[in-house]
Design a protein around this motif. Structure first.
Motif, PDB file in Angstrom:
ATOM      1  N   ASP A 134      40.616  33.818  47.034  1.00 41.18           N
ATOM      2  CA  ASP A 134      40.796  35.250  46.783  1.00 41.18           C
ATOM      3  C   ASP A 134      39.611  36.083  47.269  1.00 41.18           C
ATOM      4  O   ASP A 134      39.754  37.282  47.502  1.00 41.18           O
ATOM      5  CB  ASP A 134      40.997  35.493  45.285  1.00 41.18           C
ATOM      6  CG  ASP A 134      42.277  34.844  44.772  1.00 41.18           C
ATOM      7  OD1 ASP A 134      43.223  34.710  45.571  1.00 41.18           O
ATOM      8  OD2 ASP A 134      42.312  34.456  43.581  1.00 41.18           O
TER       9      ASP A 134
ATOM     10  N   SER B 201      39.460  29.518  45.180  1.00 44.96           N
ATOM     11  CA  SER B 201      40.852  29.932  45.117  1.00 44.96           C
ATOM     12  C   SER B 201      41.304  30.668  46.375  1.00 44.96           C
ATOM     13  O   SER B 201      42.488  30.878  46.586  1.00 44.96           O
ATOM     14  CB  SER B 201      41.073  30.832  43.894  1.00 44.96           C
ATOM     15  OG  SER B 201      40.320  32.030  44.014  1.00 44.96           O
TER      16      SER B 201
ATOM     17  N   THR C 187      32.547  32.622  49.692  1.00 40.70           N
ATOM     18  CA  THR C 187      33.979  32.391  49.447  1.00 40.70           C
ATOM     19  C   THR C 187      34.148  31.701  48.096  1.00 40.70           C
ATOM     20  O   THR C 187      33.254  30.992  47.642  1.00 40.70           O
ATOM     21  CB  THR C 187      34.591  31.507  50.549  1.00 40.70           C
ATOM     22  OG1 THR C 187      33.876  30.265  50.611  1.00 40.70           O
ATOM     23  CG2 THR C 187      34.509  32.190  51.907  1.00 40.70           C
TER      24      THR C 187
END
Length: 280
Positions: free
Chosen positions: A174, A172, A169
């Motif tokens: 995303d 942010s 991950t």
């Protein structure tokens, strides 16, 4: 004494006594030889697991994500801090409770904010606009290897452990990728990841204990290829339940004793034949 009995008693009585003495002697010799060949068990060497320091974030803070069974004292000992320093950095009380996944501040790589004293400025000369730089991408490669010797470093013969879990991950939010670990010798790679700050964690399957840190924070730059090896080792319960391969676990003692019996029987037969010739 047996030669004297050849003239006073049956020949078979003497031969039977000689047979008994020879058999007893060969049995004792076989037991001594087998006992001297038993291997001595060596005590396993103690292993040391290194803990890499997490990469500083853009704000200069060095963050560590707590693992299971972590405590304030353990984290301070791993990263060379005093307990008071760790309490001050994280604004903890006397006995803090740390849960897996908690962010623990270890220090700063540099000042997070700089406020220089403003001085006289000159009127800037207009310049041509510069094109906006496009962010690039990099590649992360992960492997959960079977740390056979427990030294926390991957050797060529240490292959991947299937059944584990990989999580990637970015800060942010995303990017979020998960996958199961596969067996083999190659890294599992994730390409075209946008540059940024990432957190990579790996969970070991049942029957294994980690030998390295299982959570790593890093900064991925455009064009980078980063290899992240995570190690684990079978625990004692899994080793005890593992099947014993065929052809192992058998003592060579029975083969040695059988060979000695054959040799003794052959010798007794020769001896009996010579004695029979002398009595004729």
């Amino acid at each position: 004494m047996c030669l004297e009995k050849l003239f006073h008693g049956p020949l078979t009585v003497c031969l039977m006594k000689n047979h008994i003495y020879l058999i007893i002697g060969f049995c004792l010799l076989a037991m001594l030889v087998a006992g001297s060949q038993l291997p001595a068990a060596a005590a396993p060497k103690a292993q040391f697991t290194p803990f890499p320091t997490p990469t500083p974030g853009p704000d200069g803070r060095i963050i560590y994500l707590a693992l299971e069974n972590d405590s304030a004292w353990r984290i301070a000992a791993i990263f060379g801090l005093s307990l008071d320093e760790l309490r001050t950095l994280n604004k903890w009380g006397e006995n803090p409770i740390i849960a897996p996944g908690d962010q623990v501040l270890l220090g700063f790589a540099g000042p997070a904010d700089s406020n220089p004293t403003p001085g006289p400025t000159s009127t800037p000369t207009p310049s041509a606009p510069t094109p906006t730089l496009q962010s690039g991408s990099g590649k992360l490669c992960v492997i959960l290897f079977d740390d056979l010797n427990g030294d926390a470093y991957r050797q060529e013969e240490e292959i991947s452990i299937p059944g584990g879990a990989i999580s990637i991950t970015d800060r942010s939010g995303d990017v979020s990728k998960t996958a199961d670990t596969e067996s083999g010798t190659e890294y599992q790679c994730y390409e075209e990841l946008p540059e940024g700050n990432y957190n990579v964690s790996v969970a070991v399957p049942d029957g294994y204990n980690p030998t390295t840190v299982m959570n790593y924070a890093l900064r991925l730059k455009a064009g980078d290829t980063t290899l992240l090896p995570f190690g684990a080792q079978k625990n004692t319960v899994a080793i005890a339940e593992a099947p014993v391969p065929r052809g192992t676990g058998k003592s060579p003692m029975f083969g040695i004793i059988g060979a000695l019996f054959l040799v003794s029987a052959f010798g007794l037969a020769i001896f009996a034949g010579r004695m029979a010739r002398k009595t004729r």
